[in-house]
Design an enzyme around this catalytic site. Structure first.
Site, PDB file in Angstrom:
ATOM      1  N   SER A 152       8.490 -19.809  18.504  1.00  0.00           N
ATOM      2  CA  SER A 152       8.454 -21.072  17.434  1.00  0.00           C
ATOM      3  C   SER A 152       9.641 -22.053  18.147  1.00  0.00           C
ATOM      4  O   SER A 152      10.418 -21.504  17.272  1.00  0.00           O
ATOM      5  CB  SER A 152       7.979 -20.202  16.394  1.00  0.00           C
ATOM      6  OG  SER A 152       7.181 -19.099  15.681  1.00  0.00           O
TER       7      SER A 152
ATOM      8  N   ARG B 186      11.884 -25.861  10.271  1.00  0.00           N
ATOM      9  CA  ARG B 186      12.607 -24.599  10.319  1.00  0.00           C
ATOM     10  C   ARG B 186      13.635 -24.517   9.722  1.00  0.00           C
ATOM     11  O   ARG B 186      15.094 -24.548  10.917  1.00  0.00           O
ATOM     12  CB  ARG B 186      12.547 -23.978  11.727  1.00  0.00           C
ATOM     13  CG  ARG B 186      11.613 -24.644  12.764  1.00  0.00           C
ATOM     14  CD  ARG B 186       9.987 -23.067  12.515  1.00  0.00           C
ATOM     15  NE  ARG B 186       9.223 -23.287  13.436  1.00  0.00           N
ATOM     16  CZ  ARG B 186       8.243 -22.621  13.720  1.00  0.00           C
ATOM     17  NH1 ARG B 186       8.177 -21.171  12.982  1.00  0.00           N
ATOM     18  NH2 ARG B 186       7.084 -22.925  13.974  1.00  0.00           N
TER      19      ARG B 186
ATOM     20  N   CYS C   9     -10.915 -33.190  13.237  1.00  0.00           N
ATOM     21  CA  CYS C   9     -11.555 -33.321  14.298  1.00  0.00           C
ATOM     22  C   CYS C   9     -11.358 -34.822  14.975  1.00  0.00           C
ATOM     23  O   CYS C   9     -12.157 -35.107  15.690  1.00  0.00           O
ATOM     24  CB  CYS C   9     -13.326 -33.858  12.770  1.00  0.00           C
ATOM     25  SG  CYS C   9     -14.350 -34.582  14.218  1.00  0.00           S
TER      26      CYS C   9
ATOM     27  N   CYS D  26     -15.299 -27.973  21.179  1.00  0.00           N
ATOM     28  CA  CYS D  26     -14.501 -27.790  20.303  1.00  0.00           C
ATOM     29  C   CYS D  26     -15.019 -26.911  19.438  1.00  0.00           C
ATOM     30  O   CYS D  26     -14.376 -26.370  18.471  1.00  0.00           O
ATOM     31  CB  CYS D  26     -14.557 -28.967  20.172  1.00  0.00           C
ATOM     32  SG  CYS D  26     -14.589 -29.157  17.382  1.00  0.00           S
TER      33      CYS D  26
ATOM     34  N   ASP E 203      -7.594 -13.150   9.411  1.00  0.00           N
ATOM     35  CA  ASP E 203      -6.416 -12.885   8.066  1.00  0.00           C
ATOM     36  C   ASP E 203      -6.501 -14.655   7.929  1.00  0.00           C
ATOM     37  O   ASP E 203      -5.625 -14.219   7.085  1.00  0.00           O
ATOM     38  CB  ASP E 203      -4.817 -12.744   9.197  1.00  0.00           C
ATOM     39  CG  ASP E 203      -4.540 -14.039  10.495  1.00  0.00           C
ATOM     40  OD1 ASP E 203      -5.816 -14.830  11.061  1.00  0.00           O
ATOM     41  OD2 ASP E 203      -3.599 -13.570  10.874  1.00  0.00           O
TER      42      ASP E 203
ATOM     43  N   CYS F 134     -20.997 -32.663  14.138  1.00  0.00           N
ATOM     44  CA  CYS F 134     -20.586 -31.635  15.315  1.00  0.00           C
ATOM     45  C   CYS F 134     -22.129 -31.325  16.349  1.00  0.00           C
ATOM     46  O   CYS F 134     -21.971 -31.750  17.295  1.00  0.00           O
ATOM     47  CB  CYS F 134     -20.075 -30.058  14.609  1.00  0.00           C
ATOM     48  SG  CYS F 134     -18.866 -30.330  13.733  1.00  0.00           S
TER      49      CYS F 134
ATOM     50  N   CYS G 267     -11.336 -24.252  13.627  1.00  0.00           N
ATOM     51  CA  CYS G 267     -11.723 -22.736  12.288  1.00  0.00           C
ATOM     52  C   CYS G 267     -12.760 -23.446  11.071  1.00  0.00           C
ATOM     53  O   CYS G 267     -12.220 -24.498  10.913  1.00  0.00           O
ATOM     54  CB  CYS G 267      -9.955 -23.063  13.240  1.00  0.00           C
ATOM     55  SG  CYS G 267      -9.843 -21.614  11.203  1.00  0.00           S
TER      56      CYS G 267
ATOM     57  N   CYS H  96      -9.301 -18.635  19.746  1.00  0.00           N
ATOM     58  CA  CYS H  96     -10.889 -18.267  19.233  1.00  0.00           C
ATOM     59  C   CYS H  96     -11.385 -19.224  17.863  1.00  0.00           C
ATOM     60  O   CYS H  96     -12.703 -19.691  17.625  1.00  0.00           O
ATOM     61  CB  CYS H  96     -10.497 -17.496  18.137  1.00  0.00           C
ATOM     62  SG  CYS H  96      -9.181 -17.391  16.924  1.00  0.00           S
TER      63      CYS H  96
END
Ligand code: SF4
Ligand code: SF4
Length: 274
Positions: free
Chosen positions: A4, A16, A221, A198, A149, A189, A202, A127
């Site tokens: 990261s 961070r 979007c 696309c 998750d 969409c 998610c 995904c």
């Protein structure tokens, strides 16, 4: 291994921090040096937030200068912080232009590979761009199973392993959850030219009301539309090279050792096939 790193020190150390409020950039760079010393393959995972989103070339060139071969840009979208999607789209386009001008075959960028996967008829690796969810269930210590998750909430609990087998949960409830990503697409969409790239993104990020629709559109979007539209001509070029090659060779896709259809000059197995 994922590392990261959000860019050069002045940008990385904005977010961070250690619990004592100290920047972590120098420690991450020490970690990177160790990975290189022991030749451990690694990817850069760069979170894009409001501190670095206006500096795409500074961030990208920093990664190139430290020898990064593969990088992913992950936009912040959570309850307390959301990257500006217009700016994130501009960020991705600027990185794409720089990559296309100088770095084809040298560096690999996750979202560009996702676009090229669509152009060459392969499924998405990420995904978020796949048509359906449902390949990464979560099993809690008490046996409760959730579809992802990002959806570990009572309303999304699929069941408990003490009552049902994992196989049954995956076959029934998980696949149902997965299909909803596609069946629940908001109206904009369905007619979007970037849909194949696309797939609505998610579902956890479907946070903005769509025009004339009860369903909500993805917060990102504008970024996805801007980026995928921007790289569409390149993706179509790759697609036409791919199809021409397939026609000539009467095979699809090209062999692992054949030149990559993206034009990098590298072997397919060392470029877009990876
Ligand atoms: S909900 Fe989002 S993170 Fe989870 S599987 Fe679907 S696309 Fe991936
Ligand atoms: S770019 Fe926007 S409208 Fe098009 S598929 Fe993605 S989220 Fe939907």
């Amino acid at each position: 291994m994922g590392l990261s790193l959000d860019g050069p020190q002045r940008l990385h150390d904005q977010c961070r921090l250690t619990r004592l409020g100290q920047g972590t950039h120098s420690r991450v760079m020490q970690g990177l040096a160790l990975l290189k010393t022991y030749r451990i393959p690694h990817d850069i995972l760069c979170v894009v937030h409001h501190h670095n989103v206006d500096h795409p070339l500074e961030v990208y060139r920093f990664f190139k200068n430290i020898g990064a071969a593969y990088m992913g840009f992950l936009p912040v979208v959570n309850a307390s912080d959301k990257v500006d999607p217009e700016k994130f789209g501009a960020f991705l386009c600027a990185v794409f232009d720089e990559w296309k001008a100088h770095d084809i075959g040298r560096t690999r960028i996750q979202i560009i590979e996702e676009a090229l996967a669509t152009a060459t008829g392969r499924d998405h690796s990420l995904c978020v761009f796949r048509k359906e969810c449902g390949e990464i269930p979560v099993v809690e210590a008490n046996g409760d199973v959730y579809p992802c998750d990002h959806f570990v909430r009572p309303a999304f609990k699929l069941g408990n392993l003490s009552a049902l087998s994992l196989e049954t949960l995956i076959r029934d409830s998980l696949q149902r959850f997965g299909r909803q990503k596609h069946t629940g697409l908001p109206h904009p969409c369905k007619t979007c030219e970037a849909l194949a790239f696309c797939n609505g993104g998610c579902p956890k990020d479907r946070l903005r009301p769509g025009p004339g629709s009860e369903r909500t559109l993805n917060h990102l979007c504008p970024a996805y539309k801007k980026f995928f539209t921007h790289c569409l001509p390149f993706a179509e070029q790759v697609q036409s090279l791919w199809q021409g090659r397939s026609k000539d060779q009467k095979t699809s896709p090209p062999g692992r050792n054949a030149p990559c259809p993206c034009g990098s000059g590298k072997k397919f197995k060392h470029c877009c096939l990876k």
